[in-house]
Design an enzyme around this catalytic site. Structure first.
Site, PDB file in Angstrom:
ATOM      1  N   THR A   1       0.914  -1.201  -0.057  1.00 11.88           N
ATOM      2  CA  THR A   1      -0.108   0.100   0.121  1.00 11.88           C
ATOM      3  C   THR A   1       0.758   1.326   0.101  1.00 11.88           C
ATOM      4  O   THR A   1       2.050   1.423   0.467  1.00 11.88           O
ATOM      5  CB  THR A   1      -0.805  -0.085   1.122  1.00 11.88           C
ATOM      6  N   ASP A   2      -0.084   2.355  -0.176  1.00 10.21           N
ATOM      7  CA  ASP A   2       0.724   3.687  -0.170  1.00 10.21           C
ATOM      8  C   ASP A   2       0.429   4.336   1.236  1.00 10.21           C
ATOM      9  O   ASP A   2       0.096   3.573   1.989  1.00 10.21           O
ATOM     10  CB  ASP A   2       0.224   4.733  -1.330  1.00 10.21           C
ATOM     11  N   TYR A   3       0.884   5.375   1.512  1.00  7.38           N
ATOM     12  CA  TYR A   3       0.541   6.003   2.744  1.00  7.38           C
ATOM     13  C   TYR A   3      -0.668   6.158   3.402  1.00  7.38           C
ATOM     14  O   TYR A   3      -0.842   6.295   4.607  1.00  7.38           O
ATOM     15  CB  TYR A   3       1.398   7.420   3.123  1.00  7.38           C
TER      16      TYR A   3
END
Length: 161
Positions: A39-41
């Site tokens: 995932t991204d942030y």
């Protein structure tokens, strides 16, 4: 003597539900879970992670019919992706699980077309659809093979049934 029990008709007398069969028959299912490294942030799965999962599902599908990808490589056959089409419908988020469904659509010579659907578990929402084309390549020569190795072709024919 006692009363005879009523007999059920033989199963061939029961009409198949083709609408249901069209949606479920032939799919191999592979469970995935979104981990932090996917995932991204913001906790949304990065688009490239889906491609890894598609390949994992395809490799496991092949393994389930007796085609070990590592063995293919040892005998000099590789199945690289030559065409890829992905449609992202909804995002998967950190901690969520989904099922990737894959099936071989068609085998034409050394060209193998695959179909994919990814659905969430709760609720069962369509997350992704994809199509992938593989081509058999001779690893030593770096060229497209004229025909699939017989054991691979036979196993794929069984998968398509």
């Amino acid at each position: 003597m006692g009363q005879e029990q009523p007999q059920l008709p033989p199963t061939r007398a029961i009409a198949p539900d083709n609408a249901l069969r069209a949606k479920t028959e032939g799919w191999f299912e592979y469970l995935v879970k979104a981990q932090p490294h996917h995932t991204d942030y913001g906790g949304v799965v990065w688009h490239g992670a889906y491609l890894t999962w598609l390949e994992e599902a395809r490799v496991e599908c092949l393994r389930s019919i007796g085609i070990d990808f590592a063995e293919l490589v040892k005998v000099g056959c590789d199945l690289p992706v030559v065409d890829l089409s992905v449609r992202y419908h909804r995002a998967l988020r950190l901690g969520q699980s989904a099922v990737i469904k894959t099936r071989m659509l068609e085998m034409t010579g050394v060209r193998i077309d695959w179909d994919y659907q990814m659905v969430g578990l709760d609720p069962q929402v369509l997350l992704l659809t994809a199509k992938v084309t593989l081509v058999a390549v001779d690893r030593d020569k770096g060229k497209i093979m004229r025909r699939l190795p017989p054991t691979v072709k036979d196993a794929l024919v069984q998968l398509s049934r």
